[in-house]
Write an enzyme that holds these catalytic residues in place. Structure first.
Site, PDB file in Angstrom:
ATOM      1  N   TYR A  88      -6.788 -27.332  15.653  1.00 22.59           N
ATOM      2  CA  TYR A  88      -7.480 -27.786  14.443  1.00 22.59           C
ATOM      3  C   TYR A  88      -6.527 -27.823  13.269  1.00 22.59           C
ATOM      4  O   TYR A  88      -5.411 -27.293  13.336  1.00 22.59           O
ATOM      5  CB  TYR A  88      -8.685 -26.876  14.140  1.00 22.59           C
ATOM      6  CG  TYR A  88      -8.334 -25.530  13.541  1.00 22.59           C
ATOM      7  CD1 TYR A  88      -7.757 -24.526  14.310  1.00 22.59           C
ATOM      8  CD2 TYR A  88      -8.573 -25.253  12.190  1.00 22.59           C
ATOM      9  CE1 TYR A  88      -7.441 -23.283  13.751  1.00 22.59           C
ATOM     10  CE2 TYR A  88      -8.258 -24.019  11.643  1.00 22.59           C
ATOM     11  CZ  TYR A  88      -7.690 -23.039  12.421  1.00 22.59           C
ATOM     12  OH  TYR A  88      -7.367 -21.822  11.875  1.00 22.59           O
ATOM     13  N   LYS A 109      -1.887 -23.920  16.301  1.00 22.16           N
ATOM     14  CA  LYS A 109      -3.126 -23.686  15.526  1.00 22.16           C
ATOM     15  C   LYS A 109      -4.323 -23.951  16.429  1.00 22.16           C
ATOM     16  O   LYS A 109      -5.045 -24.945  16.257  1.00 22.16           O
ATOM     17  CB  LYS A 109      -3.129 -24.590  14.281  1.00 22.16           C
ATOM     18  CG  LYS A 109      -4.086 -24.133  13.182  1.00 22.16           C
ATOM     19  CD  LYS A 109      -3.747 -24.846  11.894  1.00 22.16           C
ATOM     20  CE  LYS A 109      -4.777 -24.603  10.801  1.00 22.16           C
ATOM     21  NZ  LYS A 109      -4.951 -23.212  10.413  1.00 22.16           N
ATOM     22  N   GLU A 151       1.361 -11.866   9.974  1.00 21.83           N
ATOM     23  CA  GLU A 151       0.667 -12.722   9.005  1.00 21.83           C
ATOM     24  C   GLU A 151      -0.756 -12.221   8.836  1.00 21.83           C
ATOM     25  O   GLU A 151      -1.161 -11.246   9.480  1.00 21.83           O
ATOM     26  CB  GLU A 151       0.687 -14.184   9.468  1.00 21.83           C
ATOM     27  CG  GLU A 151      -0.030 -14.411  10.785  1.00 21.83           C
ATOM     28  CD  GLU A 151       0.016 -15.861  11.253  1.00 21.83           C
ATOM     29  OE1 GLU A 151       0.103 -16.774  10.418  1.00 21.83           O
ATOM     30  OE2 GLU A 151      -0.054 -16.073  12.479  1.00 21.83           O
ATOM     31  N   LEU A 207       1.818 -18.637  12.498  1.00 22.28           N
ATOM     32  CA  LEU A 207       1.558 -20.057  12.291  1.00 22.28           C
ATOM     33  C   LEU A 207       2.547 -20.583  11.238  1.00 22.28           C
ATOM     34  O   LEU A 207       2.734 -19.937  10.203  1.00 22.28           O
ATOM     35  CB  LEU A 207       0.127 -20.258  11.788  1.00 22.28           C
ATOM     36  CG  LEU A 207      -0.247 -21.731  11.694  1.00 22.28           C
ATOM     37  CD1 LEU A 207      -0.622 -22.253  13.072  1.00 22.28           C
ATOM     38  CD2 LEU A 207      -1.374 -21.962  10.715  1.00 22.28           C
TER      39      LEU A 207
HETATM   40  N1  PDD Z   1      -5.803 -21.103   8.116  1.00 23.86           N
HETATM   41  N2  PDD Z   1      -1.807 -18.249   9.365  1.00 23.86           N
HETATM   42  C1  PDD Z   1      -3.002 -18.388   9.966  1.00 23.86           C
HETATM   43  C2  PDD Z   1      -3.339 -17.512  11.113  1.00 23.86           C
HETATM   44  C3  PDD Z   1      -3.898 -19.366   9.490  1.00 23.86           C
HETATM   45  O1  PDD Z   1      -5.087 -19.528  10.107  1.00 23.86           O
HETATM   46  C4  PDD Z   1      -3.551 -20.162   8.365  1.00 23.86           C
HETATM   47  C5  PDD Z   1      -4.453 -21.232   7.827  1.00 23.86           C
HETATM   48  C6  PDD Z   1      -2.295 -19.958   7.774  1.00 23.86           C
HETATM   49  C7  PDD Z   1      -1.828 -20.777   6.597  1.00 23.86           C
HETATM   50  O2  PDD Z   1      -1.504 -22.095   6.949  1.00 23.86           O
HETATM   51  P1  PDD Z   1      -1.664 -23.298   5.903  1.00 23.86           P
HETATM   52  O3  PDD Z   1      -0.871 -22.931   4.704  1.00 23.86           O
HETATM   53  O4  PDD Z   1      -1.078 -24.453   6.610  1.00 23.86           O
HETATM   54  O5  PDD Z   1      -3.120 -23.429   5.610  1.00 23.86           O
HETATM   55  C8  PDD Z   1      -1.446 -18.999   8.304  1.00 23.86           C
HETATM   56  C9  PDD Z   1      -6.749 -22.129   7.779  1.00 23.86           C
HETATM   57  C10 PDD Z   1      -6.786 -22.448   6.342  1.00 23.86           C
HETATM   58  C11 PDD Z   1      -8.100 -21.748   8.343  1.00 23.86           C
HETATM   59  O6  PDD Z   1      -8.129 -21.268   9.456  1.00 23.86           O
HETATM   60  O7  PDD Z   1      -9.114 -21.954   7.674  1.00 23.86           O
END
Ligand code: PDD
Length: 267
Positions: free
Chosen positions: A7, A125, A157, A181
């Site tokens: 996703y 992801k 993270e 991620l």
């Molecule tokens: N989550 N690490 C994890 C485990 C994440 O699920 C996310 C983002 C990030 C940050 O990635 P980005 O800057 O590309 O959004 C890091 C999204 C927002 C979610 O699951 O809703």
């Protein structure tokens, strides 16, 4: 049925996707890693079309929103192996109004640490988020906004955002590998920090080191740059959002606004 999919979540400001290409590249890479051939249904043009339709029909062409899109392996009889070649992947998408958490940002949030019990391909992801759900729930039950995951003593993270920490005049964060991620916000924040002549060291820090951080912040699509002012009920630095975090947030927000500025065309 198998959590067999990937996703993406895009930030949308005034109908424009933030960093569309980087999110698309991460989605394409995830699909490649999962060996899902979704070129016909989840390419750049198709996503633009889906985004435009959803944002228009949902009345989200002004202000802040998010666009969620997931691609799973497709509908077929349930067997654990891949379905027959030619099975069409399933694409699901939604758009939602989003209110950036500015009050929280002004005072900063609390975090807890939890063991990182995820698999060893956290760089993909995938929609399998059960460990993240448990981590975030543990945080919520303790009045915290995020759980920082720790594997072998090292902070990886958060449950839904990357984590960065300021030690003196250096920002440190876990390097890009299979344990985190590759966050788009993380990447943009690192670029901005370097433009501001703030040193960034992609060397992971331990949970022990985290206790000595001057500042800690999250970076993610729904967090932007979010100060963490307490970890496991102990204050971080002075216990209030720190100057480096604030500077980075301001620069990051200005960057979002610039890159999503409405295009004005004369009639
Ligand atoms: N989550 N690490 C994890 C485990 C994440 O699920 C996310 C983002 C990030 C940050 O990635 P980005 O800057 O590309 O959004 C890091 C999204 C927002 C979610 O699951 O809703």
């Amino acid at each position: 049925m198998f959590g067999d999919g990937v996703y993406e979540v895009w930030r949308v400001v005034n109908g424009r996707l933030f960093e569309p290409e980087r999110h698309l590249a991460r989605l394409e890479r995830g699909l490649r890693e999962l060996r899902i051939d979704a070129r016909d249904v989840a390419n750049g043009d198709e996503i633009d079309r889906i985004a435009e339709r959803l944002l228009t029909e949902d009345g989200l062409l002004e202000g802040e929103a998010t666009l969620y899109l997931e691609v799973t392996r497709g509908a077929a009889p349930r067997t654990h192996q891949f379905p027959p070649a030619g099975t069409m992947p399933t694409v699901y998408a939604m758009a939602n109004r989003f209110a950036p958490p500015e009050e929280l940002r002004a005072r900063g949030g609390a975090a807890i640490t939890v063991p990182d019990i995820r698999w060893l391909r956290c760089d993909i992801k995938t929609i399998q988020l059960l460990p993240n759900v448990f981590a975030k729930e543990a945080a919520a039950e303790r009045g915290a906004i995020e759980a920082l995951m720790v594997r072998d003593g090292v902070v990886t993270e958060g449950s839904h955002a990357n984590v960065l920490a300021v030690f003196g005049d250096v920002i440190r964060t876990h390097p890009l590998d299979h344990l985190i991620l590759p966050g788009i916000t993380r990447a943009v924040v690192i670029e901005i920090a370097r433009e501001l002549d703030i040193r960034v060291d992609e060397t992971a820090f331990t949970e022990e080191e985290l206790r000595r951080a001057d500042e800690i912040f999250l970076a993610g699509t729904t967090s932007d740059v979010m100060p963490i002012v307490r970890v496991n009920d102990r204050p971080v630095g002075a216990g209030v959002p720190g100057p480096v975090t604030k500077r980075l947030f301001d620069a990051f927000r200005a960057h979002i606004d610039r890159s999503c500025a409405a295009v004005h065309t004369s009639p």
